[in-house]
Design a protein around this motif. Structure first.
Motif, PDB file in Angstrom:
ATOM      1  N   GLU A  10      -8.189  -2.874   0.953  1.00 29.30           N
ATOM      2  CA  GLU A  10      -8.876  -4.077   0.204  1.00 29.30           C
ATOM      3  C   GLU A  10      -9.487  -4.954   1.184  1.00 29.30           C
ATOM      4  OE1 GLU A  10      -9.390  -5.979  -3.272  1.00 29.30           O
ATOM      5  OE2 GLU A  10      -8.762  -4.297  -2.845  1.00 29.30           O
ATOM      6  N   ARG A  67     -12.836  -3.281   2.219  1.00 25.24           N
ATOM      7  CA  ARG A  67     -13.952  -3.319   1.178  1.00 25.24           C
ATOM      8  C   ARG A  67     -14.424  -4.765   1.073  1.00 25.24           C
ATOM      9  NH1 ARG A  67     -13.920  -4.618  -3.958  1.00 25.24           N
ATOM     10  NH2 ARG A  67     -11.633  -4.908  -4.109  1.00 25.24           N
ATOM     11  N   LYS A  68     -13.610  -5.825   0.918  1.00 19.89           N
ATOM     12  CA  LYS A  68     -14.183  -7.177   0.711  1.00 19.89           C
ATOM     13  C   LYS A  68     -14.726  -7.673   1.882  1.00 19.89           C
ATOM     14  CE  LYS A  68     -10.734  -8.506  -3.076  1.00 19.89           C
ATOM     15  NZ  LYS A  68      -9.908  -9.218  -3.362  1.00 19.89           N
TER      16      LYS A  68
END
Length: 448
Positions: A21, A24-25
């Motif tokens: 996560e 990705r961010k």
């Protein structure tokens, strides 16, 4: 009672999900603490995910033997990892057929090294899946070679493609630069312990003919770590460069599809194709790699290729990719479509493999014992080569398999076992799988 490998370490799974996560961010984020994830429970899960009947490395330890004192072995392994005393053993070098004339070297790691490689590759996957581009299909979760073939099909069918650059990286896995690999890894990773572990795997070498050979370059095929490392390397050398530099400078359509180290570029204009081919050669040379001078070429290809070939009094061009020959065909309505058939090289190799297996097995076991394996081999062939438009090649392979099977059944003794009529009656009771199309490419479904 559940299998041990299903009892996952929830904390590690949660941490991997959080890493994915964050990757990705935050595309600029560098991960500074990864080595601690290689704990006993996580490595136990990695152990249970390994193939149980795979060949052993130079230590000769099998999956079953290592598991007899699994907790003790893993505790010892983790202790060595923490104090940086763990060093991978050289892999055992073996060779498998690459084609009719060449062999491909494989490295078989020791069992313990396979476990650690599996753990490292899962951590790397958690980070880099967020970075990898859609043009990459090899060795990635929920992606496969048939999706890559579908992407080629849909790109040529729906985009104004007139030229294909068929590329081949000369000895890719044997020539990957360790220096550049470590530099690429440091774009995202700043954990020195984790990077040291990867460097030790790259430098572990291999054992062949009674000698240990040091490796100063390359990522040996055969381990769990090589696929993700090769994807990371080509992500920076090829994929990102193509997306950020090549595409914006092209006058027309320009697309890349890559599966591991195999890739093709599909281009609208000849001038773009020529510039891209030269740029590819220079790009790979910068990172100590070379495009094969004879196997890399530009061909005209697309919906006008047949007309151009007729006008120029030549054969229509074809290209090979992932075991298929791709050619310009027409539908029943006379419209342009991309045809796909088993490449001649792969077809010959598969027939040779089948013939050799039948020759060896015919007297080793009774027919009723090896017949299910023969059925599985045919199903496996259809599973890979069963794509739209390839039925003729499948039927030919099935027909030749019947001929080879009858021939070797009749050579079990001096007395013939079957006539063709008798063999067909036998097949009525013990049928072999018939050819079938498994992957339908002739749809307008979007490319994943």
């Amino acid at each position: 009672m559940r299998e041990p490998y299903t009892e996952m370490d929830n904390s590690t799974q949660t941490k991997l999900a959080l890493i994915s996560e964050r990757a990705r961010k935050e595309p600029e984020l560098q991960f500074t603490s990864l080595a601690h994830l290689l704990n006993v429970r996580f490595l136990k899960e990695c152990y249970y995910s390994l193939g149980r009947d795979r060949a052993s490395g130079i230590d000769g330890v099998s999956w079953t033997e290592y598991g007899k004192d699994l907790d003790g072995n893993l505790n010892n392994l983790v202790t060595r990892l923490k104090v940086k005393r763990y060093k991978p053993l050289p892999s055992k070098r073996v060779y498998i057929p690459k084609n009719e004339h060449e062999e491909r070297p494989l490295g078989l790691p020791a069992l313990e090294d396979k476990i650690v490689q599996k753990g490292i590759s899962r951590i790397l996957e958690a980070i880099y899946e967020a970075d990898f581009l859609n043009c990459s299909y090899g060795f990635r979760p929920a992606r496969n070679c048939h999706q890559a073939i579908n992407a080629v099909d849909k790109t040529i069918m729906t985009k104004p493609i007139s030229y294909v650059i068929e590329a081949d990286i000369k000895g890719y896995f044997d020539n990957v630069s360790h220096k550049w690999m470590m530099e690429f890894l440091q774009v995202r990773i700043k954990d020195p312990s984790f990077l040291l572990l990867i460097r030790r795997f790259l430098k572990a070498g291999y054992f062949e003919a009674g000698q240990i050979v040091a490796t100063e370059q390359g990522t040996p095929q055969g381990g769990n770590l090589s696929p993700i490392l090769s994807n990371i390397f080509l992500h920076y050398v090829l994929d990102l460069w193509f997306e950020k530099k090549v595409k914006p400078q092209a006058r027309g359509a320009c697309h890349l599809v890559r599966y591991a180290d195999d890739f093709i570029c599909m281009v609208q204009y000849k001038g773009d194709a020529q510039r891209i081919e030269q740029a590819l050669r220079e790009r790979f040379a910068k990172f100590d790699l070379e495009l094969h001078p004879e196997k890399t070429r530009i061909i005209s290809f697309g919906r006008y290729e047949r007309e151009n070939a007729n006008r120029q009094n030549r054969k229509t061009n074809t290209f090979d990719f992932l075991g298929f020959t791709h050619y310009c065909d027409t539908s029943r309505r006379g419209k342009f479509i991309v045809g796909h058939k088993t490449s001649l090289k792969k077809f010959r190799m598969k027939c040779k493999d089948m013939n050799n297996w039948l020759r060896k097995i015919r007297n080793y076991k009774k027919a009723k014992e090896w017949w299910p394996v023969l059925q599985a081999k045919l199903r496996g062939h259809y599973q890979y080569y069963g794509v739209s438009g390839n039925m003729r090649s499948l039927q030919r392979f099935y027909s030749l398999t019947l001929r080879m099977t009858l021939k070797w059944l009749n050579r079990r003794s001096q007395r013939k076992s079957f006539s063709w009529n008798g063999f067909y009656r036998y097949l009525e009771h013990y049928p072999l799988p018939m050819p079938k199309i498994v992957h339908n490419l002739y749809t307008l479904s979007p490319v994943v």
